[in-house]
Design a protein around this motif. Structure first.
Motif, mmCIF file in Angstrom:
data_model
loop_
_atom_site.group_PDB
_atom_site.id
_atom_site.type_symbol
_atom_site.label_atom_id
_atom_site.label_comp_id
_atom_site.label_asym_id
_atom_site.label_seq_id
_atom_site.Cartn_x
_atom_site.Cartn_y
_atom_site.Cartn_z
ATOM 1 N N UNK A 102 -9.664 -56.249 -52.212
ATOM 2 C CA UNK A 102 -9.683 -54.975 -51.476
ATOM 3 C C UNK A 102 -10.125 -55.256 -50.049
ATOM 4 N N UNK A 103 -9.468 -54.643 -49.078
ATOM 5 C CA UNK A 103 -9.844 -54.791 -47.670
ATOM 6 C C UNK A 103 -10.600 -53.562 -47.162
ATOM 7 N N UNK A 104 -10.680 -52.496 -47.941
ATOM 8 C CA UNK A 104 -11.385 -51.277 -47.543
ATOM 9 C C UNK A 104 -12.406 -50.910 -48.618
ATOM 10 N N UNK A 105 -13.388 -50.127 -48.205
ATOM 11 C CA UNK A 105 -14.400 -49.621 -49.124
ATOM 12 C C UNK A 105 -14.262 -48.103 -49.196
ATOM 13 N N UNK A 106 -14.765 -47.476 -50.254
ATOM 14 C CA UNK A 106 -14.727 -46.008 -50.331
ATOM 15 C C UNK A 106 -15.387 -45.400 -49.099
ATOM 16 N N UNK A 107 -14.731 -44.430 -48.495
ATOM 17 C CA UNK A 107 -15.257 -43.756 -47.313
ATOM 18 C C UNK A 107 -14.798 -44.357 -45.999
ATOM 19 N N UNK A 108 -14.209 -45.552 -46.019
ATOM 20 C CA UNK A 108 -13.699 -46.160 -44.781
ATOM 21 C C UNK A 108 -12.561 -45.321 -44.226
ATOM 22 N N UNK A 109 -12.488 -45.241 -42.911
ATOM 23 C CA UNK A 109 -11.351 -44.596 -42.275
ATOM 24 C C UNK A 109 -10.301 -45.658 -42.009
ATOM 25 N N UNK A 110 -9.067 -45.320 -42.287
ATOM 26 C CA UNK A 110 -7.986 -46.269 -42.062
ATOM 27 C C UNK A 110 -6.933 -45.643 -41.164
ATOM 28 N N UNK A 111 -6.205 -46.493 -40.499
ATOM 29 C CA UNK A 111 -5.119 -46.060 -39.618
ATOM 30 C C UNK A 111 -3.806 -46.559 -40.188
ATOM 31 N N UNK A 112 -2.725 -46.082 -39.603
ATOM 32 C CA UNK A 112 -1.409 -46.506 -40.040
ATOM 33 C C UNK A 112 -1.283 -48.024 -39.937
ATOM 34 N N UNK A 113 -0.746 -48.633 -40.986
ATOM 35 C CA UNK A 113 -0.497 -50.070 -41.085
ATOM 36 C C UNK A 113 -1.754 -50.918 -41.278
ATOM 37 N N UNK A 114 -2.919 -50.295 -41.534
ATOM 38 C CA UNK A 114 -4.118 -51.068 -41.879
ATOM 39 C C UNK A 114 -3.929 -51.687 -43.260
ATOM 40 N N UNK A 115 -4.473 -52.881 -43.451
ATOM 41 C CA UNK A 115 -4.397 -53.523 -44.756
ATOM 42 C C UNK A 115 -5.303 -52.782 -45.740
ATOM 43 N N UNK A 116 -4.792 -52.483 -46.931
ATOM 44 C CA UNK A 116 -5.558 -51.791 -47.975
ATOM 45 C C UNK A 116 -6.025 -52.786 -49.028
ATOM 46 N N UNK A 117 -5.090 -53.537 -49.569
ATOM 47 C CA UNK A 117 -5.436 -54.506 -50.602
ATOM 48 C C UNK A 117 -4.379 -55.592 -50.667
ATOM 49 N N UNK A 118 -4.692 -56.619 -51.424
ATOM 50 C CA UNK A 118 -3.747 -57.689 -51.698
ATOM 51 C C UNK A 118 -3.477 -57.674 -53.191
ATOM 52 N N UNK A 119 -2.207 -57.706 -53.572
ATOM 53 C CA UNK A 119 -1.824 -57.693 -54.984
ATOM 54 C C UNK A 119 -1.040 -58.958 -55.306
ATOM 55 N N UNK A 120 -1.102 -59.339 -56.588
ATOM 56 C CA UNK A 120 -0.410 -60.538 -57.019
ATOM 57 C C UNK A 120 0.361 -60.242 -58.300
ATOM 58 N N UNK A 121 1.591 -60.708 -58.342
ATOM 59 C CA UNK A 121 2.410 -60.607 -59.554
ATOM 60 C C UNK A 121 2.771 -62.020 -59.973
ATOM 61 N N UNK A 122 3.622 -62.128 -60.976
ATOM 62 C CA UNK A 122 4.066 -63.449 -61.384
ATOM 63 C C UNK A 122 5.039 -64.053 -60.367
ATOM 64 N N UNK A 123 5.527 -63.251 -59.419
ATOM 65 C CA UNK A 123 6.491 -63.720 -58.438
ATOM 66 C C UNK A 123 5.939 -63.891 -57.027
ATOM 67 N N UNK A 124 4.938 -63.086 -56.641
ATOM 68 C CA UNK A 124 4.501 -63.100 -55.243
ATOM 69 C C UNK A 124 3.102 -62.525 -55.078
#
Length: 65
Positions: free
Chosen positions: A37-59
């Motif tokens: 996670x790149x944000x915490x509860x209550x953080x303000x975010x703007x357009x195109x801010x990173x939220x999280x990183x996810x991983x699948x079996x492909x990428x």
């Protein structure tokens, strides 16, 4: 206590599986796991801010706002 009143709580276990509608991130990925996670509860975010990183079996993909 009143026998007709039932109590409940909404605390999730830290290891609980929570289903979430994932935006189309390409390559036919249907399921993934949150790696970071790149944000915490209550953080303000703007357009195109990173939220999280996810991983699948492909990428591994960063999800932005």
């Amino acid at each position: 206590t009143n026998p007709r009143v039932r109590e409940f709580h909404t605390t999730y276990s830290r290891n609980a599986i929570v289903h979430f509608l994932l935006a189309d991130i390409g390559e036919g990925i249907k399921e993934c796991e949150i790696v970071q996670w790149f944000v915490k509860p209550g953080d303000q975010i703007s357009e195109f801010d990173k939220i999280c990183e996810v991983q699948s079996d492909k990428a591994t993909v960063e999800i932005t706002s």
